[in-house]
Write an enzyme that holds these catalytic residues in place. Structure first.
Site, short mmCIF file in Angstrom:
data_model
loop_
_atom_site.label_atom_id
_atom_site.label_comp_id
_atom_site.label_asym_id
_atom_site.label_seq_id
_atom_site.Cartn_x
_atom_site.Cartn_y
_atom_site.Cartn_z
N ASP A 29 0.84 -1.19 0.00
CA ASP A 29 0.00 0.00 0.00
C ASP A 29 0.88 1.25 0.00
O ASP A 29 1.85 1.33 0.76
CB ASP A 29 -0.89 -0.03 1.24
CG ASP A 29 -1.86 1.12 1.29
OD1 ASP A 29 -2.66 1.25 0.36
OD2 ASP A 29 -1.80 1.91 2.26
N GLU A 57 1.52 0.44 -5.01
CA GLU A 57 1.10 1.72 -5.55
C GLU A 57 2.32 2.62 -5.67
O GLU A 57 2.97 2.91 -4.67
CB GLU A 57 0.07 2.37 -4.63
CG GLU A 57 -1.25 1.61 -4.56
CD GLU A 57 -2.19 2.24 -3.56
OE1 GLU A 57 -3.27 2.69 -3.97
OE2 GLU A 57 -1.86 2.28 -2.36
#
Length: 651
Positions: free
Chosen positions: A334, A363
């Site tokens: 994340d 990400e």
């Protein structure tokens, strides 16, 4: 405070803290003795307390820990304390901090407030030692299915007994009232290779003592990083149960041909004051602005300082623990753009020594500014500096459906021909390609992936609106039939493009969240997979299933190198905006089809192209996928339906 290069200097208050290199922090159990070790470099005193239960009651004993070198404190209990619970409490600067488990805790009681002394071998399901991962040759062979533990089974029509639980994913033969396969059998039927689980470590936002309350959260608020979340277990009060049930889930998925990826959230904690990090070394594990205040590139109020030696050490040892103890096959990071490149590469190197087929991605961005210079962080533009790690392609995602900043903007599948080059950029997996006009790509004006496996090719995920909802918002006057065409075209492009394919769970059923984008804490009624939609939209499911099968059967769609893509994939000039056509030649990547022609029509009306020389077989059109052939097409004009993907081949 700026240095001569104009960059904010890092806050240096913690740079002089000692670094412990031993690998024995945490709790080490044996029937004869249990050793406790924590790193609390500024503590003047540390107490260990033992409890009978994970919550309530008074401590049965309290032990003063001994100070050792490099900031470590230790205690030894010389009798069998298996399944007893514990906390530590640190005295620092004349003040007792909160009682907490150690940051390395591997088992906890209800709501994660106390650690548990665990005999990990006793948590193994039967035959765990013989658990075998499904084969994987290349990362580009991966097709990811991103799902939330609760969403997949909680619907009353799921036919699953253990709704919202790890064990729900161990059930086979489950069906909806209409007789359609659900849960695990549905995922197998779709044909994907990897299941990506939204965070399943112990998170903060769900009260595990109130299962009947129907609480919901995506889980991006970490509490105990090395422990499975208790609300997904059948008994959160016994620290053993969640461990065993998580392992059973992994074991069952492996038996059914599916690899398992865990979504990990090392970039922030649920808060600072109550976080376990802050009870042992206040301030150390977080990144700070030059003035000493906490920085917030995560948008969650804090930002973990992955570059600090003990934070880096913890992250590496944590993913290694999950990989070894739980047999995991991959990790999705994340807000990976918050982490420094050095740490991410050390994680990759360490994991790939254990298993070279572990897949790492994340990400490639942040949710705000960080005091750490962007050149040092694992953002998308720095992917070439990362070793065997991938990032999501927002270029293709928003090229297909429209930009995330304006949810009313149309994308390629809704007739926006300005997105043509962004889609072409995605088709070649963000790799260097002489036929892409980079100046016309929506976000990145240069190729950022050196090799195709570094690109996650997708159009939707748990974040933001579902694909079907997003198309509805940006095309308010479109009929449902037209929205379905757009939806099918979007993931037809994903599943025929190079890179690593990624699907949001339920997309194959035209999943809706009733137009709610950030549904992280919304009820099941918004987030659940509605299994009645499999009946309503069975034709859509079959289309997705056919595309997945097509991708798996034809390695030309998943070439493992940029060189191979450049040699074999050529865009053909259609001269028509919103119409992309390319040919993959030379039995690319060992494909049984000599030449493949892919035609993508983002326009609402039909378009006509002249096919290249030879006899072509149509394998996919706007309605179906049939590798044996829908019809034969000679060297002639081919009419492409509006909002459709066509795949043709010759041998």
């Amino acid at each position: 405070m700026l240095n001569t290069a104009g960059l904010a200097q890092p806050f240096s208050a913690y740079n002089h803290y000692p670094v412990y290199t031993g690998r024995d922090l945490g709790v080490k159990y044996s029937p004869l003795k249990t050793v406790f070790k924590v790193w609390a470099p500024k503590a003047s005193e540390v107490k260990l307390r033992l409890y009978e239960a994970g919550d309530g009651g008074s401590a049965t004993s309290s032990v003063s820990m001994q100070k050792e070198n490099k900031g470590v404190w230790s205690a030894l209990v010389n009798h069998d304390i298996k399944n007893k619970y514990y906390t530590f409490q640190v005295m620092q600067d004349g003040k007792w901090l909160l009682e907490a488990p150690d940051i390395y805790a591997r088992a906890v009681g209800v709501n994660g407030k106390r650690g548990m002394v665990v005999d990990l071998k006793s948590t193994n399901p039967s035959n765990w030692r013989n658990d075998k991962k499904p084969a994987l040759k290349n990362f580009t062979d991966i097709i990811i299915y991103e799902m939330h533990m609760r969403d997949i089974s909680i619907d009353q029509n799921s036919g699953i007994t253990h709704k919202g639980k790890y064990l729900g994913l161990t059930e086979t033969g489950t069906k909806s009232p209409d007789g359609e396969a659900t849960g695990l059998d549905h995922i197998k039927e779709l044909g994907v290779t990897h299941v990506h689980l939204l965070p399943c470590f112990d998170f903060n936002s769900v009260d595990e003592t109130k299962p009947e309350a129907g609480q919901y959260n995506w889980g991006y608020d970490p509490l105990n990083y090395n422990v499975p979340e208790g609300s997904y277990s059948t008994n959160p009060y016994d620290g053993n149960v969640r461990i065993t049930e998580f392992k059973k889930m992994v074991q069952t998925l492996h038996k059914n041909g599916l690899r398992v990826i865990l979504d990990v959230v090392y970039n922030h904690t649920s808060d600072i004051d109550h976080a376990n990090y802050s009870q042992f070394a206040p301030g150390y594990f977080y990144r700070h602005n030059p003035d000493g205040s906490y920085s917030n590139a995560t948008g969650c109020g804090n930002e973990v300082a992955s570059e600090m030696p003990m934070a880096r050490k913890f992250m590496i040892e944590s993913v290694v623990y999950w990989a070894k103890e739980y047999h995991l096959d991959g990790f999705r990071f994340d807000l990976m753009g918050v982490h420094d490149i050095k740490t991410m590469n050390m994680i990759s190197d360490t994991l790939h020594k254990i298993d070279p087929t572990i897949f790492i991605y994340g990400e490639g961005w942040t949710a705000g500014n960080s005091p750490m210079p962007e050149t040092l962080r694992a953002v998308k533009k720095n992917v070439s500096k990362l070793r065997e790690e991938a990032v999501f392609s927002d270029d293709l995602r928003d090229g297909l459906k429209g930009g995330w900043g304006d949810i009313k903007e149309k994308g390629f599948v809704s007739g926006n021909a300005k997105m043509d080059e962004s889609v072409k950029f995605g088709i070649v997996a963000s790799t260097p390609n002489p036929q892409v006009s980079y100046g016309l790509v929506n976000y990145d004006k240069i190729p950022w992936a050196a090799e195709p496996f570094q690109t996650i090719t997708y159009v939707s995920c748990h974040d933001d609106n579902t694909l079907f909802d997003r198309l509805k918002i940006s095309n308010p006057t479109a009929s449902e039939a037209d929205l379905i065409k757009m939806d099918k075209l979007a993931n037809a492009i994903v599943l025929t493009s190079q890179g690593v394919a990624f699907l949001h769970s339920g997309a194959e059923l035209l999943r809706t969240k009733q137009g709610i984008a950030n549904s992280f804490n919304q009820p099941d009624s918004i987030n659940q997979i509605d299994w009645s939609r499999k009946t309503t939209y069975k034709a859509v499911f079959n289309y997705y299933k056919g595309l997945v099968t097509l991708r798996k059967n034809h390695p030309a769609f998943r070439m493992p190198s940029t060189k191979m893509i450049t040699q074999n994939l050529k865009f053909l000039d259609t001269g028509i905006p919103g119409l992309i056509c390319y040919q993959i030649s030379n039995n690319a990547n060992g494909d049984s089809w000599k030449n493949i022609l892919v035609v993508l029509n983002g326009n609402t009306d039909t378009k006509t192209i002249k096919t290249p020389a030879g006899k072509w077989t149509l394998a996919a059109d706007e309605n179906s996928v049939n590798e044996r052939g829908i019809k034969t097409v000679g060297e002639s004009n081919l009419t492409i339906a509006g909002t459709a993907a066509y795949v043709l081949y010759n041998k």
